[in-house]
Design a protein around this motif. Structure first.
Motif, PDB file in Angstrom:
ATOM      1  N   ALA A 186       3.322  -7.175  -0.455  1.00 47.39           N
ATOM      2  CA  ALA A 186       2.036  -6.487  -0.636  1.00 47.39           C
ATOM      3  C   ALA A 186       1.008  -6.698   0.650  1.00 47.39           C
ATOM      4  O   ALA A 186       1.362  -6.053   1.689  1.00 47.39           O
ATOM      5  CB  ALA A 186       1.283  -6.612  -1.883  1.00 47.39           C
TER       6      ALA A 186
ATOM      7  N   MET B 203      -3.869   1.473 -14.190  1.00 45.52           N
ATOM      8  CA  MET B 203      -3.517   1.349 -12.715  1.00 45.52           C
ATOM      9  C   MET B 203      -3.741   2.568 -12.321  1.00 45.52           C
ATOM     10  O   MET B 203      -3.960   2.553 -11.019  1.00 45.52           O
ATOM     11  CB  MET B 203      -2.109   0.614 -12.895  1.00 45.52           C
ATOM     12  CG  MET B 203      -1.573   0.681 -11.502  1.00 45.52           C
ATOM     13  SD  MET B 203      -0.332  -0.593 -11.459  1.00 45.52           S
ATOM     14  CE  MET B 203       0.445   0.054  -9.633  1.00 45.52           C
TER      15      MET B 203
ATOM     16  N   ALA C 282      10.489  -6.430  -0.334  1.00 48.85           N
ATOM     17  CA  ALA C 282       9.801  -5.795  -1.475  1.00 48.85           C
ATOM     18  C   ALA C 282       9.955  -6.549  -2.762  1.00 48.85           C
ATOM     19  O   ALA C 282       9.420  -6.377  -3.492  1.00 48.85           O
ATOM     20  CB  ALA C 282      10.248  -4.239  -1.316  1.00 48.85           C
TER      21      ALA C 282
END
Ligand code: TYM
Length: 337
Positions: free
Chosen positions: A28, A136, A188
């Motif tokens: 991230a 979210m 990832a």
């Protein structure tokens, strides 16, 4: 007349439910910082999400501030990026509730993370854990971002956010912009160093297969020296995710830290074996994390500076979030204040 080009917007968050791992960094934050100049960026500490699992209050407070310091240390300049604490922007909880009413029971039940987490926390399968993707979706849609950079494990939640946004737009018109997830090509999904079939996770306690951003160099080196490679006897550094997941994970980490391709890595370690390869990966990680760790420790000492950053961030974020929330409330038929 000079043309003003509106920058595209990017948004993401991390739960301060554990200390930041190498996985969250490579999957991230690294990708956030690399695009900070190109986009108008919103990054937050997802403390509302953290309490779906019981937290020690003092640890949660410390981690939230440390995470903010880490964002800055990773290159997110608070002047250029809006950095904030989720619970400081009340619109998240409000839109999260609205979107729960537009999320279907079946959809939420199918979320892989819900299934995993409820298996791990069998004595606390609370409503928040279940409706987490609705909150979210609210986090994302409040800011109308173009891009949401996340690791592989969060892609399903961003996809559900699409479904929820489309459902809402289908009833009320174009209220929400439909964002795109951005998942990096390399990094990832960083796996545990001792169990390459499980994701490296910050909520695993005492897991020797986890590397923290704040781990000192000697701890990182120890972790890599004892990393699992594979059970075959070839001792050969070759990318084969299926049959050599441990080696593939180490190659991924090395590639993400050095920018080298898998072919270049195979050439570099041709004939050298795991005994040379593993400490080399450790060194690359140490050098990647060293400046972040040092800068985090420096920033953490300046509490007044951090307070200034999160107050300013919350103010900027609230301004944008409130605009969206007002529009949503109006569409729903809520009486204006
Ligand atoms: P969280 O806190 O579990 O993880 C934060 C980010 O790090 C990525 N990540 C990884 N990437 C690669 N390998 C790993 N081992 C690894 N572990 C974690 C995650 O994919 C994520 O991008 N629900 C989110 C936080 C959140 C959020 C949002 C994100 C709340 N609201 C809105 C984006 C937009 C979460 O729990 O991430």
């Amino acid at each position: 007349m000079e043309e003003v080009v509106q920058k595209k917007r990017m948004l993401s968050g991390i739960k301060p439910s554990g200390d930041l791992t190498l996985g969250s960094y490579l999957g991230a934050i690294k990708n956030w910082a690399e695009r900070a100049d190109e986009y108008d960026c919103y990054y937050f500490m997802a403390d509302l999400h953290a309490i779906t699992v019981r937290q020690n209050p003092a640890d949660l407070r410390r981690r939230t501030l440390e995470q903010l310091a880490q964002y800055i240390a990773c290159g997110l300049d608070p002047e250029k990026n809006t950095l904030f604490i989720q619970s400081h922007v009340h619109q998240h909880a409000e839109l999260g509730w609205v979107l729960q009413c537009y999320s279907m029971f079946g959809e939420l039940s199918r979320m892989t993370q819900f299934k995993d987490k409820s298996a791990k926390n069998a004595d606390n399968i609370n409503g928040g854990l279940f409706s987490y993707p609705s909150l979210m979706a609210g986090d994302i849609l409040l800011y109308q971002p173009d891009l949401v950079p996340v690791g592989e494990d969060q892609k399903q939640h961003v996809e559900l956010c699409h479904t929820i946004a489309r459902r809402f737009n289908g009833v009320y018109g174009d209220v929400f912009k439909i964002p795109e997830p951005f998942v990096p090509k390399v990094g990832a999904r960083i796996m545990s160093l001792t169990n390459p079939l499980a994701k490296m996770s910050k909520s695993e306690n005492e897991d020797t297969g986890r590397v923290l951003v704040m781990d000192p160099p000697e701890v990182i080196m120890k972790q890599f020296k004892r990393a699992i490679t594979d059970s075959d006897t070839t001792n050969c550094v070759r990318y084969d995710k299926e049959n050599k997941p441990g080696v593939a994970n180490l190659m991924t980490i090395y590639s993400a830290c050095t920018g080298k391709t898998f072919e270049q890595i195979e050439q570099e370690f041709d004939g050298l074996g795991y005994g040379v390869f593993k400490p080399k990966v450790g060194e690359a990680v140490v050098e990647t994390l060293r400046p972040i760790r040092e800068e985090t420790l420096r920033i953490m000492k300046d509490k007044a500076y951090l307070e200034g950053v999160f107050r300013d961030g919350a103010q900027r974020a609230s301004y944008v979030a409130e605009k969206t929330l007002r529009k949503v409330y109006k569409k729903l038929g809520f009486v204006a204040k």
